[in-house]
Design a protein around this motif. Sequence first.
Motif, mmCIF file in Angstrom:
data_model
loop_
_atom_site.group_PDB
_atom_site.id
_atom_site.type_symbol
_atom_site.label_atom_id
_atom_site.label_comp_id
_atom_site.label_asym_id
_atom_site.label_seq_id
_atom_site.Cartn_x
_atom_site.Cartn_y
_atom_site.Cartn_z
ATOM 1 N N VAL A 196 0.850 -1.194 0.000
ATOM 2 C CA VAL A 196 0.000 0.000 0.000
ATOM 3 C C VAL A 196 0.894 1.255 0.000
ATOM 4 O O VAL A 196 1.915 1.283 0.681
ATOM 5 N N PRO A 197 0.523 2.274 -0.772
ATOM 6 C CA PRO A 197 1.307 3.515 -0.759
ATOM 7 C C PRO A 197 1.308 4.164 0.627
ATOM 8 O O PRO A 197 0.388 3.946 1.421
ATOM 9 N N LEU A 198 2.321 4.976 0.881
ATOM 10 C CA LEU A 198 2.490 5.595 2.203
ATOM 11 C C LEU A 198 2.309 7.107 2.145
ATOM 12 O O LEU A 198 2.738 7.749 1.189
ATOM 13 N N GLU A 199 1.692 7.648 3.202
ATOM 14 C CA GLU A 199 1.517 9.100 3.317
ATOM 15 C C GLU A 199 2.650 9.671 4.160
ATOM 16 O O GLU A 199 3.081 9.024 5.117
ATOM 17 N N LEU A 247 6.065 -0.305 -1.630
ATOM 18 C CA LEU A 247 4.992 -1.274 -1.400
ATOM 19 C C LEU A 247 5.513 -2.442 -0.564
ATOM 20 O O LEU A 247 4.842 -2.923 0.346
ATOM 21 N N THR A 248 6.725 -2.883 -0.875
ATOM 22 C CA THR A 248 7.294 -3.997 -0.105
ATOM 23 C C THR A 248 7.494 -3.591 1.357
ATOM 24 O O THR A 248 7.113 -4.334 2.266
ATOM 25 N N LEU A 249 8.050 -2.408 1.579
ATOM 26 C CA LEU A 249 8.271 -1.969 2.965
ATOM 27 C C LEU A 249 6.949 -1.727 3.706
ATOM 28 O O LEU A 249 6.889 -1.825 4.928
ATOM 29 N N SER A 250 5.889 -1.422 2.951
ATOM 30 C CA SER A 250 4.615 -1.036 3.571
ATOM 31 C C SER A 250 3.997 -2.147 4.421
ATOM 32 O O SER A 250 3.172 -1.879 5.285
ATOM 33 N N GLN A 252 4.950 -3.697 6.868
ATOM 34 C CA GLN A 252 5.147 -3.560 8.317
ATOM 35 C C GLN A 252 4.539 -2.285 8.876
ATOM 36 O O GLN A 252 4.524 -2.093 10.092
ATOM 37 N N VAL A 253 4.115 -1.375 7.991
ATOM 38 C CA VAL A 253 3.885 -0.001 8.440
ATOM 39 C C VAL A 253 2.738 0.151 9.434
ATOM 40 O O VAL A 253 2.864 0.880 10.419
ATOM 41 N N GLU A 254 1.610 -0.541 9.216
ATOM 42 C CA GLU A 254 0.487 -0.378 10.161
ATOM 43 C C GLU A 254 0.921 -0.781 11.569
ATOM 44 O O GLU A 254 0.604 -0.094 12.537
ATOM 45 N N ASP A 255 1.653 -1.875 11.690
ATOM 46 C CA ASP A 255 2.140 -2.303 13.012
ATOM 47 C C ASP A 255 3.081 -1.276 13.609
ATOM 48 O O ASP A 255 3.003 -0.958 14.786
ATOM 49 N N LEU A 256 3.983 -0.755 12.787
ATOM 50 C CA LEU A 256 4.982 0.192 13.298
ATOM 51 C C LEU A 256 4.340 1.522 13.688
ATOM 52 O O LEU A 256 4.767 2.176 14.627
ATOM 53 N N LEU A 257 3.284 1.912 12.975
ATOM 54 C CA LEU A 257 2.595 3.164 13.316
ATOM 55 C C LEU A 257 1.918 3.048 14.680
ATOM 56 O O LEU A 257 1.749 4.042 15.384
ATOM 57 N N ALA A 258 1.539 1.812 15.025
ATOM 58 C CA ALA A 258 0.880 1.604 16.318
ATOM 59 C C ALA A 258 1.903 1.572 17.461
ATOM 60 O O ALA A 258 1.540 1.654 18.630
ATOM 61 N N SER A 341 15.348 12.089 4.040
ATOM 62 C CA SER A 341 14.415 11.492 5.002
ATOM 63 C C SER A 341 12.992 12.061 4.916
ATOM 64 O O SER A 341 12.809 13.261 4.740
ATOM 65 N N LEU A 342 12.014 11.166 5.028
ATOM 66 C CA LEU A 342 10.601 11.579 5.059
ATOM 67 C C LEU A 342 9.910 10.893 6.240
ATOM 68 O O LEU A 342 10.240 9.750 6.571
ATOM 69 N N THR A 343 8.962 11.587 6.838
ATOM 70 C CA THR A 343 8.260 11.053 8.007
ATOM 71 C C THR A 343 6.943 10.400 7.573
ATOM 72 O O THR A 343 6.114 11.041 6.932
ATOM 73 N N ILE A 344 6.778 9.139 7.937
ATOM 74 C CA ILE A 344 5.569 8.401 7.535
ATOM 75 C C ILE A 344 4.449 8.693 8.528
ATOM 76 O O ILE A 344 4.614 8.494 9.736
ATOM 77 N N THR A 345 3.294 9.132 8.011
ATOM 78 C CA THR A 345 2.162 9.419 8.899
ATOM 79 C C THR A 345 1.047 8.382 8.759
ATOM 80 O O THR A 345 0.167 8.294 9.601
ATOM 81 N N GLY A 346 1.052 7.617 7.686
ATOM 82 C CA GLY A 346 -0.012 6.624 7.527
ATOM 83 C C GLY A 346 0.127 5.878 6.221
ATOM 84 O O GLY A 346 1.062 6.119 5.439
ATOM 85 N N THR A 347 -0.803 4.944 5.997
ATOM 86 C CA THR A 347 -0.869 4.258 4.699
ATOM 87 C C THR A 347 -2.117 4.768 3.974
ATOM 88 O O THR A 347 -2.942 5.448 4.586
#
Length: 412
Positions: A196-199, A247-250, A252-258, A341-347
């Motif tokens: 999933v793309p990242l915001e 997309l590949t890195l994404s 893990q993102v929902e878990d890491l955002l939590a 560097s960019l800061t990830i805020t969500g998917t």
Amino acid sequence: MGLKVLVVGGGAAGMMAAGVAAQQEAEVLLLEKNAQLGKKLLLTGKGRCNLTNDCEIEELIANFPDTGAFLYSAFYTFSNQRLRRFFAQLGVPTKVERGGRVFPESNSARQVVAALKKFLQDHQVKINLNTAVDKLLLAGNRIEGVQASSGKQYLADRVIFTPGGAAYPSTGSAGDGYRILEELGHTIQSVQPSLVPLEVQEGWVQKLQGLTLKNVEARLYLAEQLKGTEFGELLFTHFGLSGPIILTLSRQVEDLLAAQGLLTIEIDLKPALDHHKLDARLKRDFQKYSRKQFKNSLGDLLPSKLIPIIVELAVIPATKVVNQITKEERYSLVELLKSFSLTITGTRGFRKAIVTKGGVDTDEIDPATMESKLIKGLFLAGEVIDIDAYTGGYNLQAAFSTGYVAGSSVIN
Ligand SMILES: Cc1cc2nc3c(=O)[nH]c(=O)nc-3n(C[C@H](O)[C@H](O)[C@H](O)COP(=O)(O)OP(=O)(O)OC[C@H]3O[C@@H](n4cnc5c(N)ncnc54)[C@H](O)[C@@H]3O)c2cc1C
């Protein structure tokens, strides 16, 4: 009268399962909630349908990070090469592209869907469109049929349940399957959007919209702890980042955002050059453009769209004449180019996810037949199961292989 089989969901897994069950003389009725079959399939591979990957079976399995072992039997029974032969026999010869990605020679997902429809027709599968299944009907722990949202009941000896996951709900896979199966006691492993793309937080990313960077390295950090690294192609969008490595890195993102801490992606814009070599390269460019202003000196190194952003983020004033730039300033530019560097805020969420991570617990399904271990006569296939892979054709292969196994096992 043959064995009565109902298939719920006319996607990749459902069409395969229905045709294969009918090939074995079962009387098959396919129920699909949309007005058409294969709505998601038509979108796959940007309309070209990346059917599978031309790799060893062990590699297919390795591309399913959590539950690949569950697919061992399905992949050996209906392998990627067998899938290619299957489509070739249906008049869809395939070709292999970069990274082993297999596409139809026609580059047409439409042709893939048409071939599957013909497969169903050739084996007299009956199809009811605009029929959403709401419930599975049981007698004790044995399946008896399904109930549609209209209240109409369909009785059968076997049900193959292939409603997909929760990704891209506009195609019909809106997570119905999880609710329906959970009600019957199946365990659903936590469902999240993947691929999933990242915001990102940085507003300037909008100015980079449409820029593709090839051969870069992206590193995912939670509170400065490295969580993943990918090398390849990345795309900037109006909201953030997309492209294969993102997309590949994404996943893990929902878990890491939590979790606690800042989530960032660092892009190494020049991974082929270490800090020392990149500094030497900058030195050469700065000699070449010694009389120009800094903002006009990066044209040999970076794509033009990226230059104003790098200039804005650099400590070097934009209008500074290049021969006035200090060694320290040059070093800090090297650092910026190696760790952009960019800061990830969500998917972008399920709405834009290619696949669902999580789903029906694989421990509750017989991997050799795809039959539920909880409900006799109920077979599961496709993305509703807790199987998800990276990009490259693996997800469709899993849908087709599990669909094939379910379709060929109903008769026993
Ligand atoms: C944009 C996009 C591009 C992709 N590209 C690729 C690619 O190139 N290669 C690849 O390997 N994978 C790709 N994927 C992933 C792949 O498409 C899926 O993993 C795969 O389609 C899953 O197959 P499935 O049959 O399990 O589910 P689906 O294909 O989602 O089919 C499920 C079907 O069940 C129907 N349904 C749902 N609920 C009900 C209900 N209650 N009653 C009746 N019917 C119901 C749905 O309408 C749907 O038709 C892509 C996904 C997306 C979103």
